[in-house]
Design a protein around this motif. Structure first.
Motif, PDB file in Angstrom:
ATOM      1  N   ASP A 161      16.609  25.025  66.433  1.00  0.00           N
ATOM      2  CA  ASP A 161      17.432  24.801  67.470  1.00  0.00           C
ATOM      3  C   ASP A 161      18.720  25.256  67.945  1.00  0.00           C
ATOM      4  OD1 ASP A 161      19.139  22.676  68.984  1.00  0.00           O
ATOM      5  OD2 ASP A 161      19.987  22.755  66.877  1.00  0.00           O
ATOM      6  N   THR A 165      22.724  20.673  67.485  1.00  0.00           N
ATOM      7  CA  THR A 165      23.060  19.146  67.017  1.00  0.00           C
ATOM      8  C   THR A 165      22.697  18.786  65.591  1.00  0.00           C
ATOM      9  OG1 THR A 165      20.339  18.868  67.575  1.00  0.00           O
ATOM     10  CG2 THR A 165      21.325  19.148  69.251  1.00  0.00           C
ATOM     11  N   ASN A 167      19.751  19.421  63.781  1.00  0.00           N
ATOM     12  CA  ASN A 167      18.198  18.897  64.060  1.00  0.00           C
ATOM     13  C   ASN A 167      17.450  19.900  63.464  1.00  0.00           C
ATOM     14  OD1 ASN A 167      15.735  18.083  63.697  1.00  0.00           O
ATOM     15  ND2 ASN A 167      15.849  18.099  66.342  1.00  0.00           N
ATOM     16  N   VAL A 292      22.585  13.797  66.045  1.00  0.00           N
ATOM     17  CA  VAL A 292      21.496  14.763  67.008  1.00  0.00           C
ATOM     18  C   VAL A 292      21.195  13.574  68.067  1.00  0.00           C
ATOM     19  CG1 VAL A 292      19.079  15.038  67.413  1.00  0.00           C
ATOM     20  CG2 VAL A 292      20.073  15.092  65.315  1.00  0.00           C
ATOM     21  N   SER A 293      21.496  14.069  69.354  1.00  0.00           N
ATOM     22  CA  SER A 293      21.498  13.225  70.458  1.00  0.00           C
ATOM     23  C   SER A 293      20.007  13.673  71.228  1.00  0.00           C
ATOM     24  CB  SER A 293      22.844  13.661  71.142  1.00  0.00           C
ATOM     25  OG  SER A 293      22.714  13.093  73.380  1.00  0.00           O
ATOM     26  N   ARG A 296      20.256  16.403  74.560  1.00  0.00           N
ATOM     27  CA  ARG A 296      20.643  17.735  73.490  1.00  0.00           C
ATOM     28  C   ARG A 296      19.302  18.322  73.346  1.00  0.00           C
ATOM     29  NH1 ARG A 296      26.234  18.195  69.609  1.00  0.00           N
ATOM     30  NH2 ARG A 296      25.758  20.035  70.509  1.00  0.00           N
TER      31      ARG A 296
END
Length: 305
Positions: A161, A165, A167, A292-293, A296
């Protein structure tokens, strides 16, 4: 890998001078970071907190101000170097060898040729044999890793990533890709290594060395989305030598020291479930700001790691 230090400089007025430092010395300096956490910091307070939490090294970055991400301001690097006793690393843009020259002159111990920043040269990476500093480069697979080593990288950072985020999925995918290709290579007949090297577009001698060693020929870290002790231990148990921790660990957090200390301890004791349990307790509030979006989340770009 330019063991004799004989390189071709960019031009006759080049600022840096390799001083015939062999690659083995640079890789040895990178080995000193093995088994530790490298923490990104953009302010003096973050740098001091990271050192107190047990970081093995600092990555200095510019605060997020929008626009094109470039190397950090040398004055910030100097300020932090005066305040901490652990090694300092700074990022240069991919292919931007003048930024690397500036960072080396400022006195950083390591330079990260980072795809996290804007890419300065889409076709060419820095000739890292021209520098005294050890370089760190990113990868997503074994072929990329060994190409960066041929260019002079003393440490490989398997990158996931890039957006902060929290993630870890992309990092796990890429680490498993590198480790999986190494396992395939280890089980090959010697005659098959030539075709495998061609398939992954990597130098044959480095592919053969990787097969002989059963691992990458340089230190191997993981980066991207590592924000909990469990994330850190996962990377270590997958076979990495250490981790990079992004600046998101300082954001939206009432006690960043607790979170960061837990991650550092998880790297050191990644196979001890008692330590992992202890350092994972009470972090729910600390992780609340790292959701997490979908907006994004974007796929990792093409070659440039």
């Amino acid at each position: 890998m330019a063991e004799d230090g004989t390189v071709t400089l960019y031009n006759n007025t080049v600022v840096t001078d390799a001083k015939k430092i062999p690659f083995s010395v640079k890789s040895g300096l990178a080995q000193m970071l093995r088994g530790g956490a490298i923490v990104e910091a953009s302010t003096l307070n973050q740098a001091i907190l990271a050192e107190e939490a047990g970081a093995r090294c600092l990555v200095i970055s510019e605060p997020n101000r929008g626009g094109i991400p470039r190397m950090p301001d040398p004055s910030i690097i100097k300020e932090i170097k005066r305040a901490v006793s652990i090694p300092v690393m700074a990022r240069s843009r991919v292919g931007h060898f003048v930024e690397a020259q500036i960072l080396e002159r400022v006195g950083v111990e390591y330079i990260d040729e980072s795809e996290v920043l804007a890419i300065a040269d889409e076709d060419n990476f820095i000739n890292k044999h021209n520098f005294r500093c050890p370089f760190i480069c990113g990868c997503r697979n074994l072929g990329e890793a060994l190409r960066r080593v041929r260019e002079g990288a003393a440490m490989i950072r398997t990158q996931g990533d890039l957006l902060g985020t929290g993630n870890i999925a992309e990092t796990v995918k890429n680490v498993r890709s590198v480790m999986g290709e190494i396992r395939i290579l280890n089980n090959m007949d010697e005659d098959e290594v030539f075709a495998f090297a061609k398939k992954i577009a990597a130098p044959y001698d480095l592919v053969a060395q990787t097969k002989q060693m059963g691992r990458l020929p340089v230190v191997h870290f993981a980066a991207g989305g590592i924000v909990t002790p469990a994330d850190a231990a996962l990377m270590m148990q997958l076979g990495c030598d250490g981790i990079f921790v992004g600046s998101e660990v300082f954001e939206n957090c009432s006690d960043p020291y607790k979170r960061l200390r837990g991650i550092v301890e998880a790297v050191r004791h990644y196979n001890d479930p008692h330590v992992l349990v202890e350092n994972s307790c009470g972090l729910e509030e600390e992780m609340a700001g790292l959701n997490v979006s979908e907006e994004r989340m974007e796929p990792f770009g093409e070659e440039g790691a």
